[in-house]
Design an enzyme around this catalytic site. Structure first.
Site, PDB file in Angstrom:
ATOM      1  N   ASP A  30       0.856  -1.190   0.000  1.00 52.87           N
ATOM      2  CA  ASP A  30       0.000   0.000   0.000  1.00 52.87           C
ATOM      3  C   ASP A  30       0.893   1.240   0.000  1.00 52.87           C
ATOM      4  O   ASP A  30       1.914   1.301   0.683  1.00 52.87           O
ATOM      5  CB  ASP A  30      -0.897  -0.005   1.246  1.00 52.87           C
ATOM      6  CG  ASP A  30      -2.054   0.970   1.117  1.00 52.87           C
ATOM      7  OD1 ASP A  30      -3.201   0.520   1.021  1.00 52.87           O
ATOM      8  OD2 ASP A  30      -1.800   2.198   1.109  1.00 52.87           O
ATOM      9  N   ILE A  31       0.507   2.246  -0.776  1.00 51.59           N
ATOM     10  CA  ILE A  31       1.307   3.468  -0.895  1.00 51.59           C
ATOM     11  C   ILE A  31       1.308   4.265   0.419  1.00 51.59           C
ATOM     12  O   ILE A  31       2.255   5.002   0.696  1.00 51.59           O
ATOM     13  CB  ILE A  31       0.799   4.315  -2.091  1.00 51.59           C
ATOM     14  CG1 ILE A  31       1.857   5.265  -2.595  1.00 51.59           C
ATOM     15  CG2 ILE A  31      -0.488   5.066  -1.753  1.00 51.59           C
ATOM     16  CD1 ILE A  31       1.512   5.906  -3.935  1.00 51.59           C
ATOM     17  N   ASN A  87     -12.727  -3.512   2.351  1.00 49.77           N
ATOM     18  CA  ASN A  87     -13.694  -2.424   2.496  1.00 49.77           C
ATOM     19  C   ASN A  87     -14.631  -2.462   1.298  1.00 49.77           C
ATOM     20  O   ASN A  87     -14.182  -2.681   0.165  1.00 49.77           O
ATOM     21  CB  ASN A  87     -12.971  -1.077   2.548  1.00 49.77           C
ATOM     22  CG  ASN A  87     -12.091  -0.945   3.783  1.00 49.77           C
ATOM     23  OD1 ASN A  87     -12.438  -1.443   4.854  1.00 49.77           O
ATOM     24  ND2 ASN A  87     -10.953  -0.294   3.641  1.00 49.77           N
ATOM     25  N   VAL A  96     -10.621   2.950  -3.340  1.00 55.64           N
ATOM     26  CA  VAL A  96     -10.284   2.544  -4.708  1.00 55.64           C
ATOM     27  C   VAL A  96     -11.305   1.483  -5.131  1.00 55.64           C
ATOM     28  O   VAL A  96     -11.413   0.427  -4.494  1.00 55.64           O
ATOM     29  CB  VAL A  96      -8.844   1.986  -4.800  1.00 55.64           C
ATOM     30  CG1 VAL A  96      -8.567   1.430  -6.187  1.00 55.64           C
ATOM     31  CG2 VAL A  96      -7.823   3.063  -4.428  1.00 55.64           C
ATOM     32  N   HIS A 100     -10.078  -5.327  -3.531  1.00 51.87           N
ATOM     33  CA  HIS A 100      -8.759  -5.637  -2.979  1.00 51.87           C
ATOM     34  C   HIS A 100      -8.901  -6.048  -1.528  1.00 51.87           C
ATOM     35  O   HIS A 100      -9.844  -5.642  -0.848  1.00 51.87           O
ATOM     36  CB  HIS A 100      -7.800  -4.447  -3.103  1.00 51.87           C
ATOM     37  CG  HIS A 100      -8.343  -3.177  -2.533  1.00 51.87           C
ATOM     38  ND1 HIS A 100      -9.261  -2.401  -3.216  1.00 51.87           N
ATOM     39  CD2 HIS A 100      -8.139  -2.573  -1.343  1.00 51.87           C
ATOM     40  CE1 HIS A 100      -9.580  -1.343  -2.477  1.00 51.87           C
ATOM     41  NE2 HIS A 100      -8.920  -1.429  -1.320  1.00 51.87           N
ATOM     42  N   MET A 101      -7.928  -6.806  -1.070  1.00 46.35           N
ATOM     43  CA  MET A 101      -7.853  -7.254   0.311  1.00 46.35           C
ATOM     44  C   MET A 101      -6.606  -6.615   0.895  1.00 46.35           C
ATOM     45  O   MET A 101      -5.543  -6.647   0.277  1.00 46.35           O
ATOM     46  CB  MET A 101      -7.729  -8.789   0.293  1.00 46.35           C
ATOM     47  CG  MET A 101      -7.721  -9.465   1.632  1.00 46.35           C
ATOM     48  SD  MET A 101      -7.573 -11.271   1.356  1.00 46.35           S
ATOM     49  CE  MET A 101      -9.276 -11.748   1.120  1.00 46.35           C
TER      50      MET A 101
HETATM   51  P1  5GP Z   1      -9.547   1.120   0.318  1.00 43.29           P
HETATM   52  O1  5GP Z   1      -9.736   2.326   1.198  1.00 43.29           O
HETATM   53  O2  5GP Z   1     -10.211   1.274  -1.016  1.00 43.29           O
HETATM   54  O3  5GP Z   1      -9.893  -0.162   1.015  1.00 43.29           O
HETATM   55  O4  5GP Z   1      -7.992   1.023   0.091  1.00 43.29           O
HETATM   56  C1  5GP Z   1      -7.340   1.576  -0.999  1.00 43.29           C
HETATM   57  C2  5GP Z   1      -5.880   1.608  -0.646  1.00 43.29           C
HETATM   58  O5  5GP Z   1      -5.156   1.846  -1.837  1.00 43.29           O
HETATM   59  C3  5GP Z   1      -5.513   2.737   0.331  1.00 43.29           C
HETATM   60  O6  5GP Z   1      -4.992   2.169   1.526  1.00 43.29           O
HETATM   61  C4  5GP Z   1      -4.486   3.557  -0.434  1.00 43.29           C
HETATM   62  O7  5GP Z   1      -3.421   3.980   0.373  1.00 43.29           O
HETATM   63  C5  5GP Z   1      -4.027   2.605  -1.521  1.00 43.29           C
HETATM   64  N1  5GP Z   1      -3.610   3.243  -2.761  1.00 43.29           N
HETATM   65  C6  5GP Z   1      -4.252   4.252  -3.429  1.00 43.29           C
HETATM   66  N2  5GP Z   1      -3.584   4.576  -4.549  1.00 43.29           N
HETATM   67  C7  5GP Z   1      -2.504   3.750  -4.602  1.00 43.29           C
HETATM   68  C8  5GP Z   1      -1.431   3.609  -5.527  1.00 43.29           C
HETATM   69  O8  5GP Z   1      -1.321   4.307  -6.541  1.00 43.29           O
HETATM   70  N3  5GP Z   1      -0.512   2.652  -5.252  1.00 43.29           N
HETATM   71  C9  5GP Z   1      -0.592   1.867  -4.135  1.00 43.29           C
HETATM   72  N4  5GP Z   1       0.389   0.973  -3.966  1.00 43.29           N
HETATM   73  N5  5GP Z   1      -1.585   1.970  -3.248  1.00 43.29           N
HETATM   74  C10 5GP Z   1      -2.530   2.905  -3.473  1.00 43.29           C
END
Ligand code: 5GP
Ligand code: ZN
Length: 114
Positions: A30-31, A87, A96, A100-101
């Site tokens: 995760d970034i 989520n 996003v 994803h997990m």
């Molecule tokens: P969500 O909130 O949808 O469950 O998690 C999305 C995750 O994707 C977040 O924790 C966010 O930090 C990560 N994320 C968003 N953009 C990028 C990206 O460009 N690269 C990576 N590696 N992670 C990302």
């Protein structure tokens, strides 16, 4: 999917430190890590949310969990414990919209979820 950041990572258009991949699943950090280990396990197929997972695709979740277990071992957090999170949708905190997990570990995680 044109404007999907994870589809761009899958296509190699955005570089990432790929930790695992097979024909169906990819995993990368995760970034914005929330724990010492924070890896995203992502199906290569664009499925927007868990709610949109069809019955015929449902085995994918089990395969993603297997990848999470395998990564937990290789990251050295398997014995102490870890968390996997999906989520789903706005109130579920999804940012996003490509399924994803999250694999989180490497520190004591709060028992408070949400
Ligand atoms: P969500 O909130 O949808 O469950 O998690 C999305 C995750 O994707 C977040 O924790 C966010 O930090 C990560 N994320 C968003 N953009 C990028 C990206 O460009 N690269 C990576 N590696 N992670 C990302
Ligand atoms: Zn996508």
């Amino acid at each position: 999917m044109a404007d999907c950041v994870f589809c761009k990572i899958i296509a190699g258009e955005i570089p990432s430190n790929i930790r695992y991949q097979n024909d169906k699943i990819i995993a990368f950090p995760d970034i914005h890590p929330l724990a010492p280990v924070h890896i995203l396990i992502v199906p290569k197929q664009h499925i927007a949310t868990l709610a949109e997972l069809s019955e015929k695709e449902s085995l994918l979740i089990g395969e993603m969990a297997q990848v999470a277990n395998q990564l937990a071992k290789s990251e050295g957090i398997s014995e102490k414990g870890y968390r996997v999170v999906i989520n789903c949708g706005k109130q579920g905190g999804q940012g996003v919209y490509h399924l994803h997990m999250h694999l989180l570990g490497g520190r004591q995680l709060s028992s408070a979820l949400g």
